[in-house]
Enzyme design. Sequence first.
Site, PDB file in Angstrom:
ATOM      1  N   PRO A 199       0.858  -1.188  -0.007  1.00 17.05           N
ATOM      2  CA  PRO A 199      -0.040   0.029   0.188  1.00 17.05           C
ATOM      3  C   PRO A 199       0.703   1.176  -0.032  1.00 17.05           C
ATOM      4  O   PRO A 199       0.774   2.049   1.020  1.00 17.05           O
ATOM      5  CB  PRO A 199      -0.848  -0.250   1.269  1.00 17.05           C
ATOM      6  N   CYS A 200       1.479   1.607  -1.026  1.00 18.85           N
ATOM      7  CA  CYS A 200       2.354   2.696  -1.246  1.00 18.85           C
ATOM      8  C   CYS A 200       1.687   4.007  -1.015  1.00 18.85           C
ATOM      9  O   CYS A 200       1.884   5.014  -0.646  1.00 18.85           O
ATOM     10  CB  CYS A 200       3.316   2.945  -2.478  1.00 18.85           C
ATOM     11  N   HIS A 201       0.330   3.857  -1.443  1.00 17.74           N
ATOM     12  CA  HIS A 201      -0.612   5.077  -0.996  1.00 17.74           C
ATOM     13  C   HIS A 201      -0.669   5.713   0.269  1.00 17.74           C
ATOM     14  O   HIS A 201      -1.004   6.685   0.713  1.00 17.74           O
ATOM     15  CB  HIS A 201      -1.806   4.793  -1.859  1.00 17.74           C
TER      16      HIS A 201
END
Length: 180
Positions: free
Chosen positions: A138-140
């Site tokens: 989940p780089c967001h």
Amino acid sequence: MPDVRFALFDTTIGRCGVVWADSGIVAVQLPHPDEAQTRGRIRQRHTDLVEALPPARVQTAIDGMVTLLQGRPIDLSSVELDLGDQPAFNREVYAITRGIPPGATLTYGAIAKRLGGVELSRSVGTALGQNPCPIVVPCHRVLAAGGKPGGFSGNGGVLTKLKMLAIEGAAVNHTPSLFD
């Protein structure tokens, strides 16, 4: 990579794609404006792919991603990934990022400190920009200093990142501007 397959699936942010091998999920493709573009982007990055029905373990991952993007917190850390072609530093960044729960965030600097020092912040950002498995990694959920959104390499850029964070109920210090 032998026997690599892909499938498209619907989410609240659009039609996404998943690429898998026997060893795990190789890539997740965030949506493009239409299905043909999403499919084309997958084929651009992974040649000689066959579109197929996902096996049970991949379908479970798809169901988890769909659930997460419906705003229901779900832990995707057990989804098996094949990141063997990624540099060791990137894999370390992705491992830390996978530990950020839905609705929570970390900064690039916080991840950099865990890896040895805040001076690695730019390298953390570069690794996240190369993330082959957004949503599952989940780089967001990784923000710039001061809780600002920072960058996002997925289609739609920062607006897609903000939409995903809003779905999860994460707080972001951001007022949209013409320059985002």
